[in-house]
Design a protein around this motif. Structure first.
Motif, mmCIF file in Angstrom:
data_model
loop_
_atom_site.group_PDB
_atom_site.id
_atom_site.type_symbol
_atom_site.label_atom_id
_atom_site.label_comp_id
_atom_site.label_asym_id
_atom_site.label_seq_id
_atom_site.Cartn_x
_atom_site.Cartn_y
_atom_site.Cartn_z
ATOM 1 N N UNK A 95 1.174 0.988 -12.234
ATOM 2 C CA UNK A 95 0.997 0.119 -11.079
ATOM 3 C C UNK A 95 0.593 -1.290 -11.495
ATOM 4 N N UNK A 96 0.540 -1.531 -12.783
ATOM 5 C CA UNK A 96 0.101 -2.834 -13.288
ATOM 6 C C UNK A 96 1.006 -3.969 -12.809
ATOM 7 N N UNK A 97 2.337 -3.856 -12.888
ATOM 8 C CA UNK A 97 3.165 -4.974 -12.422
ATOM 9 C C UNK A 97 2.942 -5.304 -10.941
ATOM 10 N N UNK A 98 2.735 -4.258 -10.111
ATOM 11 C CA UNK A 98 2.472 -4.502 -8.694
ATOM 12 C C UNK A 98 1.164 -5.245 -8.501
ATOM 13 N N UNK A 99 0.128 -4.817 -9.226
ATOM 14 C CA UNK A 99 -1.178 -5.471 -9.113
ATOM 15 C C UNK A 99 -1.115 -6.906 -9.629
ATOM 16 N N UNK A 100 -0.400 -7.128 -10.727
ATOM 17 C CA UNK A 100 -0.261 -8.491 -11.253
ATOM 18 C C UNK A 100 0.401 -9.391 -10.223
ATOM 19 N N UNK A 101 1.445 -8.884 -9.592
ATOM 20 C CA UNK A 101 2.153 -9.671 -8.581
ATOM 21 C C UNK A 101 1.220 -10.000 -7.418
ATOM 22 N N UNK A 102 0.436 -9.010 -6.981
ATOM 23 C CA UNK A 102 -0.496 -9.212 -5.872
ATOM 24 C C UNK A 102 -1.556 -10.255 -6.203
ATOM 25 N N UNK A 103 -2.140 -10.160 -7.388
ATOM 26 C CA UNK A 103 -3.239 -11.054 -7.745
ATOM 27 C C UNK A 103 -2.765 -12.445 -8.158
ATOM 28 N N UNK A 104 -1.511 -12.606 -8.542
ATOM 29 C CA UNK A 104 -1.020 -13.912 -8.959
ATOM 30 C C UNK A 104 -0.391 -14.700 -7.814
ATOM 31 N N UNK A 105 -0.269 -14.095 -6.631
ATOM 32 C CA UNK A 105 0.266 -14.823 -5.477
ATOM 33 C C UNK A 105 -0.643 -15.990 -5.128
ATOM 34 N N UNK A 106 -0.049 -17.099 -4.755
ATOM 35 C CA UNK A 106 -0.826 -18.261 -4.331
ATOM 36 C C UNK A 106 -0.832 -18.281 -2.803
ATOM 37 N N UNK A 107 -1.751 -17.487 -2.218
ATOM 38 C CA UNK A 107 -1.802 -17.398 -0.768
ATOM 39 C C UNK A 107 -3.123 -17.907 -0.191
ATOM 40 N N UNK A 108 -3.925 -18.572 -0.998
ATOM 41 C CA UNK A 108 -5.164 -19.169 -0.525
ATOM 42 C C UNK A 108 -6.339 -18.215 -0.428
ATOM 43 N N UNK A 109 -6.149 -16.948 -0.766
ATOM 44 C CA UNK A 109 -7.239 -15.976 -0.729
ATOM 45 C C UNK A 109 -7.914 -15.958 -2.100
ATOM 46 N N UNK A 110 -9.250 -15.999 -2.137
ATOM 47 C CA UNK A 110 -9.939 -15.919 -3.432
ATOM 48 C C UNK A 110 -9.601 -14.609 -4.149
ATOM 49 N N UNK A 111 -9.595 -14.646 -5.453
ATOM 50 C CA UNK A 111 -9.153 -13.492 -6.246
ATOM 51 C C UNK A 111 -10.055 -12.282 -6.005
ATOM 52 N N UNK A 112 -11.335 -12.492 -5.707
ATOM 53 C CA UNK A 112 -12.228 -11.358 -5.506
ATOM 54 C C UNK A 112 -12.031 -10.700 -4.139
ATOM 55 N N UNK A 113 -11.169 -11.251 -3.285
ATOM 56 C CA UNK A 113 -10.887 -10.655 -1.985
ATOM 57 C C UNK A 113 -9.434 -10.199 -1.842
ATOM 58 N N UNK A 114 -8.636 -10.349 -2.878
ATOM 59 C CA UNK A 114 -7.213 -10.004 -2.793
ATOM 60 C C UNK A 114 -6.950 -8.508 -2.790
ATOM 61 N N UNK A 115 -7.966 -7.693 -3.068
ATOM 62 C CA UNK A 115 -7.776 -6.249 -3.105
ATOM 63 C C UNK A 115 -7.674 -5.613 -1.737
ATOM 64 N N UNK A 116 -8.002 -6.351 -0.683
ATOM 65 C CA UNK A 116 -7.867 -5.810 0.669
ATOM 66 C C UNK A 116 -9.199 -5.628 1.371
ATOM 67 N N UNK A 117 -9.217 -4.670 2.298
ATOM 68 C CA UNK A 117 -10.380 -4.437 3.145
ATOM 69 C C UNK A 117 -11.578 -3.961 2.315
#
Length: 83
Positions: A27-49
């Motif tokens: 699942x590493x490529x999926x997580x890398x894609x999620x965390x590298x998106x530039x969507x204005x959300x801080x990295x410590x909150x990109x994991x979801x709820x």
């Protein structure tokens, strides 16, 4: 004593060499894609709820602990007068 050590060695080797070999999907490529998106959300909150809840709980405990420590410091700095 030596027999016990040899038996332990055999058990350890058998356990390691006969371990089940399941194939896990990485699942590493999926997580890398999620965390590298530039969507204005801080990295410590990109994991979801779950990340948001952990962050808020940490902030509440930190602020509450700091307020309690300051309160206790004030109470010990100014002791009650004895009559």
């Amino acid at each position: 004593m030596l027999r016990n050590l040899l038996a332990l060695r055999q058990v350890a080797q058998r356990t390691i060499t006969t371990a089940s070999r399941r194939q896990f999907e990485s699942k590493v490529p999926e997580k890398q894609k999620l965390f590298q998106e530039d969507n204005g959300i801080p990295v410590h909150l990109k994991g979801g709820v779950a990340d948001a809840l952990l962050y808020r709980a940490t902030m509440i405990l930190t602020v509450g602990g700091t307020a309690y420590a300051i309160y206790q410091l004030a109470m010990t700095s100014f002791p009650k007068k004895q009559n």
